[in-house]
Design an enzyme around this catalytic site. Structure first.
Site, mmCIF file in Angstrom:
data_model
loop_
_atom_site.group_PDB
_atom_site.id
_atom_site.type_symbol
_atom_site.label_atom_id
_atom_site.label_comp_id
_atom_site.label_asym_id
_atom_site.label_seq_id
_atom_site.Cartn_x
_atom_site.Cartn_y
_atom_site.Cartn_z
ATOM 1 N N SER A 9 -0.752 -5.203 1.948
ATOM 2 C CA SER A 9 -0.336 -5.190 0.546
ATOM 3 C C SER A 9 -0.049 -6.608 0.070
ATOM 4 O O SER A 9 0.818 -7.294 0.630
ATOM 5 C CB SER A 9 0.934 -4.344 0.394
ATOM 6 N N HIS A 34 -4.546 -3.775 -0.462
ATOM 7 C CA HIS A 34 -3.679 -2.898 -1.257
ATOM 8 C C HIS A 34 -3.015 -3.724 -2.364
ATOM 9 O O HIS A 34 -2.379 -4.748 -2.088
ATOM 10 C CB HIS A 34 -2.629 -2.272 -0.336
ATOM 11 N N ASP A 36 -0.374 -3.681 -5.418
ATOM 12 C CA ASP A 36 0.744 -2.936 -5.986
ATOM 13 C C ASP A 36 1.002 -3.333 -7.434
ATOM 14 O O ASP A 36 1.407 -4.454 -7.713
ATOM 15 C CB ASP A 36 2.005 -3.190 -5.160
ATOM 16 N N MET A 38 3.166 -2.781 -10.733
ATOM 17 C CA MET A 38 4.478 -2.274 -11.154
ATOM 18 C C MET A 38 4.761 -2.705 -12.589
ATOM 19 O O MET A 38 4.447 -3.840 -12.959
ATOM 20 C CB MET A 38 5.573 -2.838 -10.234
ATOM 21 N N HIS A 67 -2.655 0.578 -6.435
ATOM 22 C CA HIS A 67 -1.570 1.561 -6.443
ATOM 23 C C HIS A 67 -0.764 1.341 -7.723
ATOM 24 O O HIS A 67 -0.013 0.384 -7.835
ATOM 25 C CB HIS A 67 -0.736 1.323 -5.168
ATOM 26 N N MET A 69 2.068 1.910 -9.939
ATOM 27 C CA MET A 69 3.439 2.420 -10.067
ATOM 28 C C MET A 69 3.873 2.140 -11.496
ATOM 29 O O MET A 69 4.671 1.232 -11.764
ATOM 30 C CB MET A 69 4.346 1.718 -9.041
ATOM 31 N N MET A 138 4.584 7.861 -0.173
ATOM 32 C CA MET A 138 5.526 6.729 -0.206
ATOM 33 C C MET A 138 6.585 6.949 0.862
ATOM 34 O O MET A 138 7.294 7.961 0.838
ATOM 35 C CB MET A 138 6.211 6.628 -1.574
ATOM 36 N N GLY A 143 8.844 0.014 -5.341
ATOM 37 C CA GLY A 143 9.387 -1.072 -6.159
ATOM 38 C C GLY A 143 9.456 -2.403 -5.433
ATOM 39 O O GLY A 143 9.348 -3.443 -6.068
ATOM 40 N N PHE A 144 9.613 -2.357 -4.123
ATOM 41 C CA PHE A 144 9.803 -3.609 -3.382
ATOM 42 C C PHE A 144 9.155 -3.535 -2.008
ATOM 43 O O PHE A 144 9.104 -2.450 -1.413
ATOM 44 C CB PHE A 144 11.301 -3.901 -3.215
ATOM 45 N N GLY A 145 8.731 -4.699 -1.534
ATOM 46 C CA GLY A 145 8.269 -4.796 -0.156
ATOM 47 C C GLY A 145 9.466 -4.959 0.766
ATOM 48 O O GLY A 145 10.595 -5.180 0.319
ATOM 49 N N GLY A 146 9.232 -4.823 2.055
ATOM 50 C CA GLY A 146 10.249 -5.126 3.065
ATOM 51 C C GLY A 146 11.394 -4.137 3.155
ATOM 52 O O GLY A 146 12.441 -4.465 3.686
ATOM 53 N N ASP A 174 2.702 4.327 2.855
ATOM 54 C CA ASP A 174 3.011 3.055 2.198
ATOM 55 C C ASP A 174 4.517 2.816 2.192
ATOM 56 O O ASP A 174 5.263 3.538 1.529
ATOM 57 C CB ASP A 174 2.473 3.116 0.762
ATOM 58 N N GLY A 175 4.921 1.774 2.918
ATOM 59 C CA GLY A 175 6.324 1.357 2.884
ATOM 60 C C GLY A 175 6.968 1.319 4.253
ATOM 61 O O GLY A 175 7.051 2.340 4.951
ATOM 62 N N GLY A 176 7.358 0.126 4.673
ATOM 63 C CA GLY A 176 8.103 -0.011 5.917
ATOM 64 C C GLY A 176 7.277 0.214 7.176
ATOM 65 O O GLY A 176 7.839 0.496 8.239
ATOM 66 N N GLY A 196 2.692 -4.406 4.229
ATOM 67 C CA GLY A 196 2.963 -5.589 3.411
ATOM 68 C C GLY A 196 3.603 -6.671 4.231
ATOM 69 O O GLY A 196 2.942 -7.562 4.779
ATOM 70 N N SER A 197 4.939 -6.580 4.364
ATOM 71 C CA SER A 197 5.653 -7.648 5.063
ATOM 72 C C SER A 197 5.249 -7.769 6.526
ATOM 73 O O SER A 197 5.220 -8.872 7.069
ATOM 74 C CB SER A 197 7.162 -7.449 4.923
HETATM 75 C C1 DX5 Z 1 6.318 -0.589 -2.429
HETATM 76 C C2 DX5 Z 1 4.837 -0.849 -2.397
HETATM 77 C C3 DX5 Z 1 4.328 -1.144 -1.034
HETATM 78 C C4 DX5 Z 1 4.906 -2.375 -0.410
HETATM 79 C C5 DX5 Z 1 4.872 -2.215 1.075
HETATM 80 O O1 DX5 Z 1 6.699 -0.130 -3.654
HETATM 81 O O2 DX5 Z 1 4.107 0.243 -2.895
HETATM 82 O O3 DX5 Z 1 2.908 -1.202 -1.006
HETATM 83 O O4 DX5 Z 1 4.221 -3.538 -0.732
HETATM 84 O O5 DX5 Z 1 5.509 -3.313 1.653
HETATM 85 P P1 DX5 Z 1 6.165 -3.213 3.084
HETATM 86 O O6 DX5 Z 1 5.034 -2.902 4.054
HETATM 87 O O7 DX5 Z 1 6.758 -4.547 3.289
HETATM 88 O O8 DX5 Z 1 7.169 -2.113 3.038
HETATM 89 ZN ZN ZN Z 2 1.807 0.304 -2.565
#
Ligand code: DX5
Ligand code: ZN
Length: 222
Positions: A9, A34, A36, A38, A67, A69, A138, A143-146, A174-176, A196-197
Site C-alpha cells: 500500500s 494498493h 488508498d 481517503m 481502495h 474510502m 478491513m 484511515g491510517f497505516g500502521g 487490508d490492515g496490520g 503497507g508499513s
Molecule cells: C487503511 C488502509 C490500508 C493501510 C494498510 O485504512 O486501507 O491499506 O495502508 O497499512 P498497514 O499495512 O500499515 O496497516
Molecule cells: Zn487499503
C-alpha cells in the site's frame, strides 16, 4: 493452495518520490500496487485523488488496486477508471446503491471490489457477490497505516472463503498485515494481502516481500 498476491500500500510510501517507491516494490516482487483513497469524510484522513493515479499509471506495469474510502463513491469510480485503475473497491457502508455501483465499475472496464469495515457483517454484501471480483476485508478501522491487526476479522475471511464455492471472487485483507499474522491469514484462505508499513518501512523492500511470501509458503506446506 489458492494463489497469493502481495499488494504493497503506497499509503506508507514516501510521497516525495512516489514513482521510485512504486518501482522499488515492483522490482522487489509485488503483485499489485494498493492505492488508498481517503476523503476526510468517510474516514478521518485525506490522501490522494485520480490525478495521482494518472501519474503513477505509466510508472508500473502492475495492476493498480484502488481502495476508495470515500463517501458518495458513485461520484468517483469513473474518474479513477479513466485515470488508469485496474481494480476499484468501494465500501459497502458508503453507498445505498451497491448493486448499481458495482455494475458501473465493471461497465467501466475495471474489476469490481467491495469492502467491509471491521464492524460490518458479510450479510451486507451477500446479495451482490456475483457482481464482484474481489471482497476486501478491513482488518483495521480504515484511515491510517500502521495500526494493529483486529484478530476477529479472520472469522470473516473464513465465512467468505466458504462463499467462494458458489461465487468467483478473491478475498483481500487490508490492515496490520505482517510476518506475524500472514501465515494465519493464508491458512484462513486469503488471496490478496495488502501490506503497507510492513513493506514500506523496510529498507530492503524485496526482502520484506520475500519474508511475507515465505510465511505464506510455510503455511501451505504444513
Ligand atoms: C487503511 C488502509 C490500508 C493501510 C494498510 O485504512 O486501507 O491499506 O495502508 O497499512 P498497514 O499495512 O500499515 O496497516
Ligand atoms: Zn487499503
Amino acid at each position: 493452495m489458492s494463489k497469493a498476491l502481495i499488494a504493497p500500500s503506497v499509503l506508507s510510501a514516501d510521497f516525495a518520490c512516489l514513482g521510485d517507491e512504486i518501482k522499488s516494490v515492483e522490482a522487489g516482487g509485488a503483485d499489485w500496487i494498493h492505492v488508498d483513497v481517503m476523503d476526510g469524510h468517510f474516514v478521518p484522513n485525506l490522501t490522494l485523488g485520480p490525478v495521482i493515479v494518472q501519474s503513477i499509471r505509466p510508472v508500473t506495469r502492475l495492476p493498480l488496486d484502488c481502495h476508495l474510502m470515500v463517501s458518495e463513491p458513485e461520484k468517483w469510480v469513473e474518474p479513477f477508471a479513466k485515470a488508469g485503475a485496474d481494480v476499484i473497491t468501494v465500501h459497502a457502508e458508503a453507498t445505498p446503491h451497491l448493486d448499481r455501483l458495482l455494475r458501473q465499475i465493471r461497465e467501466l472496464g475495471c474489476k469490481a471490489g467491495v469492502s467491509l469495515n471491521p464492524a460490518s457483517s458479510v450479510s451486507l454484501i451477500e446479495e451482490v457477490l456475483d457482481l464482484v471480483d474481489l471482497v476486501l476485508v478491513m482488518s483495521v478501522n480504515p484511515g491510517f497505516g500502521g495500526q494493529k491487526f483486529i484478530e476477529s476479522t479472520v472469522a470473516k475471511v473464513e465465512k467468505l472463503v466458504q462463499l467462494q464455492k458458489k461465487h468467483s471472487f478473491l478475498v483481500e485483507i487490508d490492515g496490520g498485515v505482517s510476518v506475524k499474522n500472514i501465515g494465519i491469514l493464508a491458512r484462513a484462505g486469503v488471496n490478496v494481502f495488502v501490506a503497507g508499513s510492513s513493506v514500506f518501512s523496510a529498507k530492503d523492500r524485496a526482502k520484506a516481500i520475500q519474508d511475507l511470501r515465505a510465511e505464506i509458503l510455510r503455511e501451505a506446506r504444513r
